[in-house]
Design an enzyme around this catalytic site. Structure first.
Site, PDB file in Angstrom:
ATOM      1  N   GLN A   1       3.377   9.870   0.962  1.00 38.99           N
ATOM      2  CA  GLN A   1       4.661   9.166   1.122  1.00 38.99           C
ATOM      3  C   GLN A   1       5.624   9.468  -0.026  1.00 38.99           C
ATOM      4  OE1 GLN A   1       2.576   5.248   2.169  1.00 38.99           O
ATOM      5  NE2 GLN A   1       4.485   5.106   3.325  1.00 38.99           N
TER       6      GLN A   1
ATOM      7  N   HIS B   1      -4.180   1.818   7.970  1.00 40.79           N
ATOM      8  CA  HIS B   1      -2.790   2.308   7.941  1.00 40.79           C
ATOM      9  C   HIS B   1      -2.647   3.454   6.929  1.00 40.79           C
ATOM     10  CE1 HIS B   1       1.711   1.366   8.077  1.00 40.79           C
ATOM     11  NE2 HIS B   1       1.609   2.169   7.027  1.00 40.79           N
ATOM     12  N   GLU B   2      -3.214   3.261   5.735  1.00 37.39           N
ATOM     13  CA  GLU B   2      -3.075   4.271   4.670  1.00 37.39           C
ATOM     14  C   GLU B   2      -3.933   5.509   4.939  1.00 37.39           C
ATOM     15  OE1 GLU B   2      -0.652   3.853   2.821  1.00 37.39           O
ATOM     16  OE2 GLU B   2      -0.365   1.701   3.081  1.00 37.39           O
TER      17      GLU B   2
ATOM     18  N   CYS C   1       6.151  -0.119   7.618  1.00 36.76           N
ATOM     19  CA  CYS C   1       5.802   1.059   6.814  1.00 36.76           C
ATOM     20  C   CYS C   1       6.984   1.422   5.937  1.00 36.76           C
ATOM     21  CB  CYS C   1       5.452   2.217   7.752  1.00 36.76           C
ATOM     22  SG  CYS C   1       4.994   3.727   6.884  1.00 36.76           S
ATOM     23  N   LEU C   2       6.710   1.721   4.668  1.00 39.40           N
ATOM     24  CA  LEU C   2       7.791   2.100   3.752  1.00 39.40           C
ATOM     25  C   LEU C   2       8.474   3.395   4.201  1.00 39.40           C
ATOM     26  CD1 LEU C   2       6.003   1.310   0.369  1.00 39.40           C
ATOM     27  CD2 LEU C   2       7.853  -0.004   1.433  1.00 39.40           C
TER      28      LEU C   2
ATOM     29  N   GLY D   1       0.839  -1.193   0.000  1.00 40.05           N
ATOM     30  CA  GLY D   1       0.000   0.000   0.000  1.00 40.05           C
ATOM     31  C   GLY D   1       0.871   1.239   0.000  1.00 40.05           C
TER      32      GLY D   1
ATOM     33  N   HIS E   1      -2.140   7.682   7.139  1.00 38.48           N
ATOM     34  CA  HIS E   1      -1.116   8.478   6.434  1.00 38.48           C
ATOM     35  C   HIS E   1      -1.690   9.779   5.892  1.00 38.48           C
ATOM     36  CE1 HIS E   1       2.687   6.401   6.328  1.00 38.48           C
ATOM     37  NE2 HIS E   1       2.178   5.267   5.872  1.00 38.48           N
TER      38      HIS E   1
END
Ligand SMILES: [Zn+2]
Length: 205
Positions: A70, A155-156, A113-114, A65, A159
């Site tokens: 990001q 999670h997204e 997480c990226l 995702g 963000h």
């Protein structure tokens, strides 16, 4: 899944596809990760190009995702693909996603997480959520999500509200992670690459 396939077909026919690019993923302590992203007002060519770049970046990372912020774009756009390694791709786009219902039951999953590479921790969240969003045609949808999709969507959506998964863990652990990444940012100027053999499922996005 259906709108993802439709997107692929349409994208293949568009000339801008040639300009798709892997973009740099912001890593903590980059302050832009704390911005609240703005709602998408029109689904136009630049937005489609952004989505194409997000998929390129997400698949290259690899992650399952990605939120637009990001890659430094404060717009409420999320890309996702929960297909396992040996399954066909299942690209999904969520524009202006919003949680409209949360289950009272909670579940715990390990998240990564990226934007916080190679750090994983158990996070407790509502087990199921209902999310409304627009697809790339501007059509409204509502999905009831469980399991990995529920975790990933929460999670997204965090963000795009400037929230990170480490905000859901203990302050002690969060402070340790922040300290480590602040130190690394000083040494490297902020960039940090992921190990190449990471399973995509480890980094949620
Ligand atoms: Zn993330």
């Amino acid at each position: 899944m259906a709108q993802g396939e439709a997107w692929i077909d349409r994208a293949a026919a568009c000339p801008y596809i040639a300009r798709m690019a892997v973009r740099d993923i912001l890593v903590i302590p980059d302050k832009r990760l704390r911005l609240k992203s703005a709602a998408v007002k029109s689904i136009d060519k630049p937005l489609r190009a952004l989505v194409a770049d997000m998929f390129e970046t997400m698949y290259a990372a690899p992650g399952i995702g990605l939120a637009a912020i990001q890659i430094g774009v404060p717009q409420r756009v999320v890309t996702m693909d929960l297909a396992k390694k040996d399954e066909p791709k299942q690209p999904q786009v969520f524009i202006n996603p919003e949680v409209v219902w949360k289950s009272p039951e909670v579940s715990t999953h390990e998240e990564g997480c990226l934007s916080i590479p190679e750090y994983f921790e158990e996070v407790e969240r509502p087990q199921a959520v209902r999310v409304k969003y627009l697809d790339l045609d501007g059509k409204a949808h509502e999905v009831e999500a469980n399991d990995l999709l529920a975790t990933c969507l929460q999670h997204e959506i965090d963000h795009i509200n400037g929230v990170l998964f480490i905000d859901h863990i203990s302050k002690l652990k969060r402070d340790m992670v922040m300290k480590k990444f602040k130190k690394a940012a000083k040494q490297t100027g902020g960039s940090k690459s992921l190990a190449e053999d990471k399973e995509p499922s480890h980094h949620i996005g």
